[in-house]
Enzyme design. Structure first.
Site, PDB file in Angstrom:
ATOM      1  N   GLY A 222       0.614  -1.049  -0.174  1.00  0.00           N
ATOM      2  CA  GLY A 222       0.140   0.294  -0.194  1.00  0.00           C
ATOM      3  C   GLY A 222       1.058   1.221   0.259  1.00  0.00           C
ATOM      4  O   GLY A 222       1.582   1.493   1.101  1.00  0.00           O
TER       5      GLY A 222
ATOM      6  N   ARG B  38       1.072  -5.712  -5.415  1.00  0.00           N
ATOM      7  CA  ARG B  38       1.086  -6.547  -4.454  1.00  0.00           C
ATOM      8  C   ARG B  38       1.303  -7.486  -5.827  1.00  0.00           C
ATOM      9  O   ARG B  38       1.283  -7.633  -6.369  1.00  0.00           O
ATOM     10  CB  ARG B  38      -0.215  -6.697  -3.854  1.00  0.00           C
ATOM     11  CG  ARG B  38      -0.246  -5.312  -2.867  1.00  0.00           C
ATOM     12  CD  ARG B  38      -1.371  -5.579  -2.127  1.00  0.00           C
ATOM     13  NE  ARG B  38      -2.145  -4.409  -1.112  1.00  0.00           N
ATOM     14  CZ  ARG B  38      -1.627  -3.446  -0.169  1.00  0.00           C
ATOM     15  NH1 ARG B  38      -0.796  -4.005   0.418  1.00  0.00           N
ATOM     16  NH2 ARG B  38      -2.740  -3.015   0.075  1.00  0.00           N
TER      17      ARG B  38
ATOM     18  N   ASP C  61       5.024  -5.011   6.163  1.00  0.00           N
ATOM     19  CA  ASP C  61       5.669  -6.078   6.674  1.00  0.00           C
ATOM     20  C   ASP C  61       5.426  -7.425   5.870  1.00  0.00           C
ATOM     21  O   ASP C  61       6.829  -7.550   5.264  1.00  0.00           O
ATOM     22  CB  ASP C  61       5.231  -6.293   7.948  1.00  0.00           C
ATOM     23  CG  ASP C  61       3.167  -6.936   7.746  1.00  0.00           C
ATOM     24  OD1 ASP C  61       3.174  -5.978   6.518  1.00  0.00           O
ATOM     25  OD2 ASP C  61       2.920  -7.314   8.456  1.00  0.00           O
ATOM     26  N   GLY C  62       4.701  -7.288   4.473  1.00  0.00           N
ATOM     27  CA  GLY C  62       4.820  -8.355   3.430  1.00  0.00           C
ATOM     28  C   GLY C  62       6.055  -7.849   2.692  1.00  0.00           C
ATOM     29  O   GLY C  62       6.871  -8.503   1.937  1.00  0.00           O
TER      30      GLY C  62
ATOM     31  N   THR D  42       3.977   2.884   5.043  1.00  0.00           N
ATOM     32  CA  THR D  42       2.433   2.486   5.120  1.00  0.00           C
ATOM     33  C   THR D  42       1.904   3.410   6.422  1.00  0.00           C
ATOM     34  O   THR D  42       2.193   3.569   7.761  1.00  0.00           O
ATOM     35  CB  THR D  42       2.353   0.834   6.037  1.00  0.00           C
ATOM     36  OG1 THR D  42       1.448   1.066   5.699  1.00  0.00           O
ATOM     37  CG2 THR D  42       3.225   0.605   7.199  1.00  0.00           C
TER      38      THR D  42
ATOM     39  N   ASP E 112      -1.168   2.771   7.865  1.00  0.00           N
ATOM     40  CA  ASP E 112      -1.448   2.057   9.276  1.00  0.00           C
ATOM     41  C   ASP E 112      -0.409   1.890  10.326  1.00  0.00           C
ATOM     42  O   ASP E 112      -1.110   2.155  11.353  1.00  0.00           O
ATOM     43  CB  ASP E 112      -1.854   0.803   9.268  1.00  0.00           C
ATOM     44  CG  ASP E 112      -2.483   0.467   8.634  1.00  0.00           C
ATOM     45  OD1 ASP E 112      -3.333   1.667   7.762  1.00  0.00           O
ATOM     46  OD2 ASP E 112      -2.732  -0.487   7.557  1.00  0.00           O
TER      47      ASP E 112
ATOM     48  N   ASP F 234       1.240   0.378  11.899  1.00  0.00           N
ATOM     49  CA  ASP F 234       1.603  -1.513  12.113  1.00  0.00           C
ATOM     50  C   ASP F 234       2.455  -2.176  11.827  1.00  0.00           C
ATOM     51  O   ASP F 234       2.217  -3.304  12.367  1.00  0.00           O
ATOM     52  CB  ASP F 234       0.325  -2.492  11.189  1.00  0.00           C
ATOM     53  CG  ASP F 234       1.001  -1.958   9.703  1.00  0.00           C
ATOM     54  OD1 ASP F 234       1.791  -1.769   9.638  1.00  0.00           O
ATOM     55  OD2 ASP F 234      -0.077  -3.184   9.021  1.00  0.00           O
TER      56      ASP F 234
ATOM     57  N   ARG G 120     -18.051  17.280  11.849  1.00  0.00           N
ATOM     58  CA  ARG G 120     -18.471  17.815  13.195  1.00  0.00           C
ATOM     59  C   ARG G 120     -19.245  19.161  13.250  1.00  0.00           C
ATOM     60  O   ARG G 120     -20.311  19.063  13.752  1.00  0.00           O
ATOM     61  CB  ARG G 120     -17.301  18.236  14.219  1.00  0.00           C
ATOM     62  CG  ARG G 120     -17.302  19.391  15.483  1.00  0.00           C
ATOM     63  CD  ARG G 120     -15.984  19.109  16.271  1.00  0.00           C
ATOM     64  NE  ARG G 120     -15.422  17.685  16.867  1.00  0.00           N
ATOM     65  CZ  ARG G 120     -16.393  16.705  18.095  1.00  0.00           C
ATOM     66  NH1 ARG G 120     -16.917  17.039  18.494  1.00  0.00           N
ATOM     67  NH2 ARG G 120     -15.580  15.821  18.171  1.00  0.00           N
TER      68      ARG G 120
ATOM     69  N   MET H 100      -9.204   3.546   8.219  1.00  0.00           N
ATOM     70  CA  MET H 100      -8.670   2.455   7.341  1.00  0.00           C
ATOM     71  C   MET H 100      -7.056   1.989   8.740  1.00  0.00           C
ATOM     72  O   MET H 100      -7.125   2.644  10.404  1.00  0.00           O
ATOM     73  CB  MET H 100      -7.275   2.954   6.964  1.00  0.00           C
ATOM     74  CG  MET H 100      -7.370   2.667   5.195  1.00  0.00           C
ATOM     75  SD  MET H 100      -6.564   3.191   4.109  1.00  0.00           S
ATOM     76  CE  MET H 100      -7.822   2.503   2.589  1.00  0.00           C
ATOM     77  N   GLY H 101      -7.158   0.963   8.814  1.00  0.00           N
ATOM     78  CA  GLY H 101      -6.630   0.343   9.607  1.00  0.00           C
ATOM     79  C   GLY H 101      -6.738  -1.737  10.135  1.00  0.00           C
ATOM     80  O   GLY H 101      -7.712  -1.373  10.707  1.00  0.00           O
ATOM     81  N   ARG H 102      -6.171  -2.386   9.498  1.00  0.00           N
ATOM     82  CA  ARG H 102      -7.232  -3.930   9.680  1.00  0.00           C
ATOM     83  C   ARG H 102      -6.222  -4.392  10.980  1.00  0.00           C
ATOM     84  O   ARG H 102      -7.571  -5.018  11.501  1.00  0.00           O
ATOM     85  CB  ARG H 102      -6.526  -4.344   8.285  1.00  0.00           C
ATOM     86  CG  ARG H 102      -7.237  -4.514   7.096  1.00  0.00           C
ATOM     87  CD  ARG H 102      -6.667  -4.516   5.812  1.00  0.00           C
ATOM     88  NE  ARG H 102      -5.384  -4.201   5.652  1.00  0.00           N
ATOM     89  CZ  ARG H 102      -5.031  -4.651   4.610  1.00  0.00           C
ATOM     90  NH1 ARG H 102      -5.252  -5.736   3.787  1.00  0.00           N
ATOM     91  NH2 ARG H 102      -3.813  -4.086   4.192  1.00  0.00           N
TER      92      ARG H 102
ATOM     93  N   ALA I 224     -13.502  13.420  19.194  1.00  0.00           N
ATOM     94  CA  ALA I 224     -14.683  12.118  19.012  1.00  0.00           C
ATOM     95  C   ALA I 224     -14.834  11.894  20.334  1.00  0.00           C
ATOM     96  O   ALA I 224     -13.788  11.217  21.341  1.00  0.00           O
ATOM     97  CB  ALA I 224     -13.725  11.156  18.379  1.00  0.00           C
TER      98      ALA I 224
ATOM     99  N   LYS J  65     -27.183  16.061  24.772  1.00  0.00           N
ATOM    100  CA  LYS J  65     -25.769  16.116  23.989  1.00  0.00           C
ATOM    101  C   LYS J  65     -25.832  15.302  22.857  1.00  0.00           C
ATOM    102  O   LYS J  65     -26.439  13.657  23.286  1.00  0.00           O
ATOM    103  CB  LYS J  65     -24.583  15.878  23.966  1.00  0.00           C
ATOM    104  CG  LYS J  65     -23.116  15.610  23.398  1.00  0.00           C
ATOM    105  CD  LYS J  65     -21.541  15.519  23.578  1.00  0.00           C
ATOM    106  CE  LYS J  65     -20.855  16.555  22.847  1.00  0.00           C
ATOM    107  NZ  LYS J  65     -19.501  15.734  23.062  1.00  0.00           N
TER     108      LYS J  65
ATOM    109  N   ARG K 220      -5.218   7.922   2.017  1.00  0.00           N
ATOM    110  CA  ARG K 220      -3.782   7.013   1.518  1.00  0.00           C
ATOM    111  C   ARG K 220      -2.634   8.575   0.569  1.00  0.00           C
ATOM    112  O   ARG K 220      -1.968   8.004   0.291  1.00  0.00           O
ATOM    113  CB  ARG K 220      -3.834   5.766   0.808  1.00  0.00           C
ATOM    114  CG  ARG K 220      -4.432   4.517   1.585  1.00  0.00           C
ATOM    115  CD  ARG K 220      -3.458   3.802   1.755  1.00  0.00           C
ATOM    116  NE  ARG K 220      -3.086   3.065   0.332  1.00  0.00           N
ATOM    117  CZ  ARG K 220      -3.558   1.650   0.025  1.00  0.00           C
ATOM    118  NH1 ARG K 220      -4.163   0.830   0.533  1.00  0.00           N
ATOM    119  NH2 ARG K 220      -3.040   1.410  -1.618  1.00  0.00           N
TER     120      ARG K 220
END
Ligand code: ADP
Ligand code: F6P
Length: 324
Positions: free
Chosen positions: A16, A77, A108-109, A130, A132, A134, A159, A174-176, A191, A218, A257
């Protein structure tokens, strides 16, 4: 500096894409030239390596790209690269082009791919790119800060309308496997609820939380949901069925992205690129670069992939204290 055999290196971006990859490519290319190395760009990641899509780069190949998202080298990929036959084709192109080293920018891949290549005889080094965040071995990956700021910008806009209409809005980001984008953007954007894969959650708890907030008067509420913790569309349906709550949904998707990298990502990429080339010149292989407590470091690829991500409990505690 060390290894006299290093004369020509390649660079590719893989997996990615992430804002700041261009700044990293620029840094690797310019520092290679500074150290009088020849530098070859591989287009489309490992797919390009298999197909022999390689071209010589010079200082001007990377002019005017530091501020641009995406990657001028393109990314992909490649399933074929996961096979030994695919990697043999890649290795033949590496040898035919006389590469002594290869810089791989990805996640990592992509690092696993670099490890395979190093076992076949080419010196490899990974730079973490990346959105993420991660990769547990490093505090930050290139692209994460930009993605957080993109999400933050969206939260601010959502908001405005969610407050005017007194609506509950579920924003899916995002963020698997990793909730860092949701956690960081959620805290910065105030948030009201943050849901991430690292923490279990129940729809009934969310209903209670919304009901309590409504009792206090609220009515608007932003729920930041990391994709790895569930789907915003499913959550909307469950809130309607269980509590008659009519929530809005915004799935931010691929805008996360892209975009101009932040100064943080550009500086991180610039530092890592220079460091990576110097490590190759010193004869290192099968390693990655990272940043910890604002210091660059390097470690073995296998070791880096074995590091377990420790959940930032203090950061999460902020959400419990500040978000309601
Ligand atoms: P990322 O690098 O962002 O984690 P991927 O997991 O899609 O992205 O990996 C990018 C590419 O790296 C894959 O398409 C594949 O070509 C290569 N790759 C991934 N895992 C391996 C592996 N175990 N062995 C060899 N190559 C791999
Ligand atoms: O780069 C990581 C990531 O952005 C994930 O968070 C997301 O799920 C995934 O890539 C989607 O990308 P693609 O469709 O390119 O596989």
């Amino acid at each position: 500096m060390g290894d006299v055999e290093m004369k020509k290196i390649g660079i590719l971006t893989s997996g990615g894409d992430a804002p700041g990859m261009n700044a990293a490519v620029r840094s690797v290319v310019r520092s290679a030239i500074y150290h009088e190395l020849e530098i070859i760009g591989v287009n489309r990641g490992y797919r390009g390596l298999i197909e022999g899509d390689l071209a010589k780069m010079d200082a001007s190949s990377v002019g005017d790209i530091i501020h641009k998202g995406g990657t001028i080298l393109k990314s992909s990929r490649s399933e074929e690269f996961k096979t030994i036959e695919g990697r043999k084709k890649a290795m033949k192109n590496i040898e035919d082009n006389g590469l002594d080293g290869l810089v791989v920018i990805g996640g990592d891949g992509s690092f696993q791919g670099a490890r395979e290549l190093s076992s076949m005889g080419i010196k490899t080094i990974g730079i973490p790119g990346t959105i993420d965040n991660d990769l547990a071995y490093t505090d930050y990956t290139i692209g994460f800060d930009t993605a957080v700021n993109t999400v933050l910008d969206s939260i601010s806009k959502i908001r405005d309308t969610s407050t005017s209409h007194e609506k509950v809005t579920i924003i899916e980001v995002m963020g698997r496997k990793c909730g860092d984008i949701a956690l960081h953007a959620g805290i910065a954007g105030g948030a009201e609820s943050i849901i991430i894969p690292e923490k279990s959650w129940e729809i009934n708890e969310m209903v209670n939380r919304l009901n309590q907030a409504q009792k206090r008067g609220k009515l608007h509420h932003i729920i930041l949901l990391a994709e790895g913790a569930g789907s915003a569309v499913d959550m909307k349906q469950e809130l309607a069925e269980k509590a008659g709550i009519d929530a809005r949904v915004s799935v931010l998707g691929f805008i996360q992205r892209g975009g101009d990298p932040t100064s943080f990502d550009r500086i991180l990429a610039s530092k890592m690129g220079v460091y990576a080339v110097e490590l190759l010149l010193d004869g290192h292989t099968n390693i990655v670069v990272g940043i910890k407590d604002n210091h660059l470091f390097h470690m073995g690829i296998t070791e880096s992939l074995e590091v377990k991500k420790t959940f930032d409990q203090e950061m999460y505690r902020l959400t419990e204290i500040l978000s309601f």
